[in-house]
Write an enzyme that holds these catalytic residues in place. Structure first.
Site, PDB file in Angstrom:
ATOM      1  N   LYS A  54       0.974  -1.163  -0.056  1.00  0.00           N
ATOM      2  CA  LYS A  54      -0.093   0.063  -0.137  1.00  0.00           C
ATOM      3  C   LYS A  54       0.817   1.362   0.054  1.00  0.00           C
ATOM      4  CE  LYS A  54      -3.618  -2.298   2.090  1.00  0.00           C
ATOM      5  NZ  LYS A  54      -4.650  -2.968   3.127  1.00  0.00           N
ATOM      6  N   GLN A  98      -4.864  -1.817   9.832  1.00  0.00           N
ATOM      7  CA  GLN A  98      -4.653  -2.997   8.923  1.00  0.00           C
ATOM      8  C   GLN A  98      -5.322  -3.974  10.007  1.00  0.00           C
ATOM      9  OE1 GLN A  98      -3.965  -3.514   5.742  1.00  0.00           O
ATOM     10  NE2 GLN A  98      -4.086  -5.561   5.730  1.00  0.00           N
ATOM     11  N   ASP A 121     -11.140   3.094   4.994  1.00  0.00           N
ATOM     12  CA  ASP A 121     -10.960   1.627   4.626  1.00  0.00           C
ATOM     13  C   ASP A 121     -12.744   1.326   4.853  1.00  0.00           C
ATOM     14  OD1 ASP A 121      -9.925  -0.573   4.183  1.00  0.00           O
ATOM     15  OD2 ASP A 121      -9.082  -1.191   6.202  1.00  0.00           O
TER      16      ASP A 121
HETATM   17  N1  L37 Z   1      -8.538  -2.499   3.255  1.00  0.00           N
HETATM   18  N2  L37 Z   1      -7.638  -4.465   3.167  1.00  0.00           N
HETATM   19  C1  L37 Z   1      -8.041  -3.697   3.972  1.00  0.00           C
HETATM   20  N3  L37 Z   1      -8.094  -3.501   5.197  1.00  0.00           N
HETATM   21  C2  L37 Z   1      -8.049  -4.623   5.939  1.00  0.00           C
HETATM   22  O1  L37 Z   1      -8.140  -4.303   7.081  1.00  0.00           O
HETATM   23  N4  L37 Z   1      -6.906  -6.794   6.005  1.00  0.00           N
HETATM   24  C3  L37 Z   1      -7.448  -5.706   5.274  1.00  0.00           C
HETATM   25  C4  L37 Z   1      -7.243  -5.696   3.880  1.00  0.00           C
HETATM   26  N5  L37 Z   1      -6.612  -6.599   3.132  1.00  0.00           N
HETATM   27  C5  L37 Z   1      -5.920  -6.522   2.369  1.00  0.00           C
HETATM   28  O2  L37 Z   1      -5.326  -5.591   2.192  1.00  0.00           O
HETATM   29  N6  L37 Z   1      -5.726  -7.521   1.509  1.00  0.00           N
HETATM   30  C6  L37 Z   1      -4.968  -7.862   0.316  1.00  0.00           C
HETATM   31  C7  L37 Z   1      -4.732  -8.932  -0.092  1.00  0.00           C
HETATM   32  C8  L37 Z   1      -4.155  -9.122  -1.308  1.00  0.00           C
HETATM   33  C9  L37 Z   1      -3.484  -8.031  -2.124  1.00  0.00           C
HETATM   34  C10 L37 Z   1      -3.345  -6.589  -1.335  1.00  0.00           C
HETATM   35  C11 L37 Z   1      -4.300  -6.458  -0.347  1.00  0.00           C
HETATM   36  C12 L37 Z   1      -2.895  -8.258  -3.200  1.00  0.00           C
HETATM   37  O3  L37 Z   1      -2.445  -6.999  -3.886  1.00  0.00           O
HETATM   38  N7  L37 Z   1      -2.547  -9.353  -3.566  1.00  0.00           N
HETATM   39  C13 L37 Z   1      -1.701  -9.627  -4.735  1.00  0.00           C
HETATM   40  C14 L37 Z   1      -0.417 -10.644  -4.579  1.00  0.00           C
HETATM   41  C15 L37 Z   1       0.244 -10.222  -3.299  1.00  0.00           C
HETATM   42  C16 L37 Z   1       1.550 -11.076  -2.990  1.00  0.00           C
HETATM   43  O4  L37 Z   1       2.359 -11.130  -3.736  1.00  0.00           O
HETATM   44  O5  L37 Z   1       1.498 -11.365  -1.838  1.00  0.00           O
HETATM   45  C17 L37 Z   1      -2.415 -10.359  -5.812  1.00  0.00           C
HETATM   46  O6  L37 Z   1      -2.447 -10.324  -6.915  1.00  0.00           O
HETATM   47  O7  L37 Z   1      -3.716 -10.801  -5.514  1.00  0.00           O
END
Ligand code: L37
Ligand code: NAP
Length: 295
Positions: A54, A98, A121
């Site tokens: 983020k 988070q 959020d």
């Molecule tokens: N807004 N999001 C918000 N608030 C929270 O309290 N827990 C939580 C939340 N969750 C969160 O941010 N999840 C999340 C999950 C996956 C990604 C981003 C955010 C993401 O970008 N995933 C990538 C791979 C990431 C990696 O390589 O580990 C994807 O392509 O899915």
């Protein structure tokens, strides 16, 4: 039939480019940029990764960001104190705590302490309450559910009158996405761990949203031919062949389901990148609320 892949990574990149251009414009006009604080309490490895991603995304689009962290044993007073400081900080327009928080902390009290105008959020009781009710507008829609809706929109999926099934009823995904689908005039069924004969319910879905946190639970024969499948799950499964020791899989058995569905999101590269793009969008929105002619 092989499904169209809904490319969340590409759509998220387009949205980030749009945000970047608008941030530059506003900076030229007002001499200020949006600011985001991501609060991380404890050392959950997935949370650490997401908070880092983020921060990097903010940097890419010109949003100022800070990433205050507190230890696993932080007290309720410390966390709420930090949130209140950020509420007062004029350079910070959005605050994200988070989740999950360490279990000794009172999540509801922490989320209530965030100023409603900075709640990017969307989990402050006032925002989530407005989201739940017909005809009321929250200031911010929670990022992951918002990302799911934008993916459906960009994929040209017509929700009006369709049967939508949501797997999962969590506060951060299942429940709010169900409300959004309902407001979009879908007929919504919400499933959870006590639902009997899950496959018979999911097979009725024109639109299936999976957010259960169970690797590849949704199989090919759980899906109606031609359905649109949105896989919110991001699960780490052991994989000794990878340097990291794990790989990411969704809640959907992608290879099977792509042969049945008309469109599907991959993991990684589906909903995950959209979550972050929508966070940037919400932060820009929070900034604009503070500007004289933009809110
Ligand atoms: N807004 N999001 C918000 N608030 C929270 O309290 N827990 C939580 C939340 N969750 C969160 O941010 N999840 C999340 C999950 C996956 C990604 C981003 C955010 C993401 O970008 N995933 C990538 C791979 C990431 C990696 O390589 O580990 C994807 O392509 O899915
Ligand atoms: P969660 O809080 O653990 O909730 C899981 C939900 O699924 C609960 O409602 C639970 O039912 C239900 N469930 C669990 N096992 C089930 C089963 N066997 N059958 C039917 N229902 C079952 O999880 P979450 O926070 O919503 O996250 C879900 C997934 O999405 C995880 O993989 C997470 O990593 C991912 N996620 C991704 C993003 C993103 O940006 N892509 C963001 C957040 C989360 P009960 O309510 O009955 O317990």
């Amino acid at each position: 039939m092989t499904a169209t892949i809904i490319d969340g990574k590409a759509i998220a990149a387009e949205i980030r480019a749009e945000i970047k251009a608008e941030v530059e414009q506003l900076k030229a006009k007002y001499g200020k940029v949006p600011g985001l604080a991501t609060v991380l309490v404890g050392s959950n490895p997935a949370s650490q990764t997401y908070v880092r991603m983020k921060g990097r995304a903010c940097e890419e689009v010109g949003i100022y960001s800070v990433k205050p962290t507190l230890p696993d044993d932080a007290t309720q007073e410390q966390v709420e104190g930090l949130v209140r400081e950020l509420n007062e900080d004029p350079n910070i327009h959005g605050i994200l705590v988070q989740l999950p928080l360490p279990s000794h902390l009172n999540e509801e009290a922490v989320l209530s302490a965030i100023s409603v105008e900075k709640d990017v959020d969307g989990f402050h009781p006032v925002n989530i309450g407005r989201l739940a009710m017909k005809g009321r507008e929250p200031l911010f829609v929670p990022c992951t559910p918002y990302g799911v809706m934008v993916l459906l929109e960009r994929a040209g999926v017509k929700l009006e009158g369709c049967r939508a099934v949501v797997l999962g009823r969590s506060n951060i995904v299942g429940l709010p996405v169900s409300f959004l689908l309902l407001h979009a005039n879908a007929t919504v069924t919400i499933c959870h761990s006590r639902t009997k004969d899950l496959p018979s319910v999911t097979r009725e879905a024109d639109v299936l949203v999976a957010a259960v946190g169970r690797p590849e639970m949704v199989r090919g024969d759980w899906v109606k031919p031609g359905a649109v499948v949105i896989d919110v799950g991001v699960n780490r499964v052991d994989d000794p062949s990878r340097k990291s020791g794990y790989r990411l899989v969704g809640d959907v058995a992608f290879d099977e389901v792509k042969e049945v569905a008309s469109a599907i999101t991959p993991v990684p590269g589906g909903v995950g990148p959209m979550t972050i793009a929508m966070l940037l969008q919400n932060t820009l929105r929070a900034f604009k609320y503070t500007l004289p002619d933009e809110g």
